[in-house]
Design an enzyme around this catalytic site. Structure first.
Site, PDB file in Angstrom:
ATOM      1  N   TYR A  68     -26.091   9.352   7.306  1.00 12.10           N
ATOM      2  CA  TYR A  68     -27.160  10.323   7.028  1.00 12.10           C
ATOM      3  C   TYR A  68     -28.533   9.650   7.048  1.00 12.10           C
ATOM      4  O   TYR A  68     -29.555  10.334   7.144  1.00 12.10           O
ATOM      5  CB  TYR A  68     -26.952  11.010   5.676  1.00 12.10           C
ATOM      6  CG  TYR A  68     -25.687  11.825   5.541  1.00 12.10           C
ATOM      7  CD1 TYR A  68     -24.940  12.221   6.645  1.00 12.10           C
ATOM      8  CD2 TYR A  68     -25.227  12.208   4.280  1.00 12.10           C
ATOM      9  CE1 TYR A  68     -23.771  12.956   6.502  1.00 12.10           C
ATOM     10  CE2 TYR A  68     -24.061  12.953   4.124  1.00 12.10           C
ATOM     11  CZ  TYR A  68     -23.336  13.320   5.238  1.00 12.10           C
ATOM     12  OH  TYR A  68     -22.181  14.044   5.076  1.00 12.10           O
ATOM     13  N   HIS A  88     -15.691   7.559   6.437  1.00 14.66           N
ATOM     14  CA  HIS A  88     -16.265   8.810   6.928  1.00 14.66           C
ATOM     15  C   HIS A  88     -15.418   9.489   8.004  1.00 14.66           C
ATOM     16  O   HIS A  88     -15.310  10.718   8.030  1.00 14.66           O
ATOM     17  CB  HIS A  88     -17.676   8.555   7.471  1.00 14.66           C
ATOM     18  CG  HIS A  88     -18.545   9.776   7.458  1.00 14.66           C
ATOM     19  ND1 HIS A  88     -19.913   9.725   7.293  1.00 14.66           N
ATOM     20  CD2 HIS A  88     -18.248  11.086   7.581  1.00 14.66           C
ATOM     21  CE1 HIS A  88     -20.399  10.961   7.315  1.00 14.66           C
ATOM     22  NE2 HIS A  88     -19.417  11.807   7.498  1.00 14.66           N
TER      23      HIS A  88
END
Length: 281
Positions: free
Chosen positions: A51, A108
């Site tokens: 992010y 992730h």
């Protein structure tokens, strides 16, 4: 009002709803949004290395008046550089966050570690053993990925965070069953996608009818988003959501005060969802 928690398979507690720093905050300064989320009542903040905003997310956590022990902070491991370990990557994240430990550290995506999942999971276990992460888990893992790391694991994943909403619910049943077998908490992202990304679908009239019933029972406004979050909560799913608007953040937290769905309403939602298979992420 205190946020209820889910018990993870390692005994730790996770608040049932999290504020995520992806989507609209991707590669953006997240400090104001995260500070607003914390001021609104969120204690569970869900970030990720990819992010690109761990520094501003950490600044918001540190700037809040909430003791660190009452916050639940998450980040997710991205691709490893040659020779880099999951532990070294976590230490780099902690430095950006300005924190000494994580409450939850997730892989992730399995595709980032093809052929090395078992080895990377062992490195994740080291992070837990050393107290750098209180709990460890995964994201976007299917049955085959989970089976690969569960074989010989010292600690099973505490959480698997996946895209969950009624339009994928039927296809997720094999992975949900494996979660139940190993007491892995199912965590969701994209739970409100049918409302914002697929308007006019078979779910819409069902959600509206249930929303009306809940509003009448409650005697206060109930939103469509609260109906879907209530459906996720019915199944014991950890909800990751996001917004840049304070009133929307409060609305999501207010889901806990909305009356429970009936079994029949849950069945109606899932039957409508089964009429369309659509992923958004």
């Amino acid at each position: 009002m205190a946020i209820s928690t889910l018990t993870l398979n390692d005994g730790n507690q996770a608040p049932w709803i999290a504020f995520g720093t992806g989507t609209a905050l991707f590669k953006q300064d997240a400090q104001n949004a995260v500070q607003t989320a914390i001021a609104s009542g969120f204690t569970h903040i869900d970030g990720a290395q990819i992010y690109g905003n761990e520094d501003s997310m950490g600044a918001a956590v540190r700037a809040s008046n909430t003791p660190r022990s009452e916050m639940f902070v998450v980040t997710k491991l991205h691709r490893l550089q040659p020779g880099q370990t999951a532990k070294a990557s976590l230490q780099a994240s902690l430095e950006k966050l300005g924190l000494e430990y994580l409450d939850l550290y997730l892989i992730h995506a399995p595709s980032h570690h093809a052929g090395r999942l078992k080895a990377v999971w062992k490195e994740m276990e080291e992070c837990k053993k050393e107290g750098l992460a209180k709990s460890i888990g995964v994201s976007n893992f299917g049955v085959e990925h989970l089976q690969e790391i569960l074989e010989g694991a010292e600690f099973p994943p505490a959480v698997n965070q996946i895209e969950i909403h009624p339009y994928v619910w039927r296809s997720l049943q094999p992975v949900i069953a494996l979660h139940k077998e190993h007491n892995i908490v199912t965590s969701s992202y994209g739970g409100l996608s049918p409302l914002f990304r697929a308007q006019g679908g078979p779910l819409d009239p069902v959600i509206e009818r249930i929303r009306g019933r809940l509003e009448s029972t409650r005697g206060q406004p109930v939103s469509s988003s609260q109906v879907l979050n209530k459906w996720l909560q019915y199944h014991g799913i950890l909800v990751v959501t996001t917004s840049t608007k304070a009133d929307r953040m409060k609305e999501y937290l207010d889901t806990a005060n909305v009356p429970e769905l009936t079994d029949e309403e849950v069945e109606l939602i899932e039957s409508a969802g089964a009429q369309r298979h659509q992923k958004f992420f």
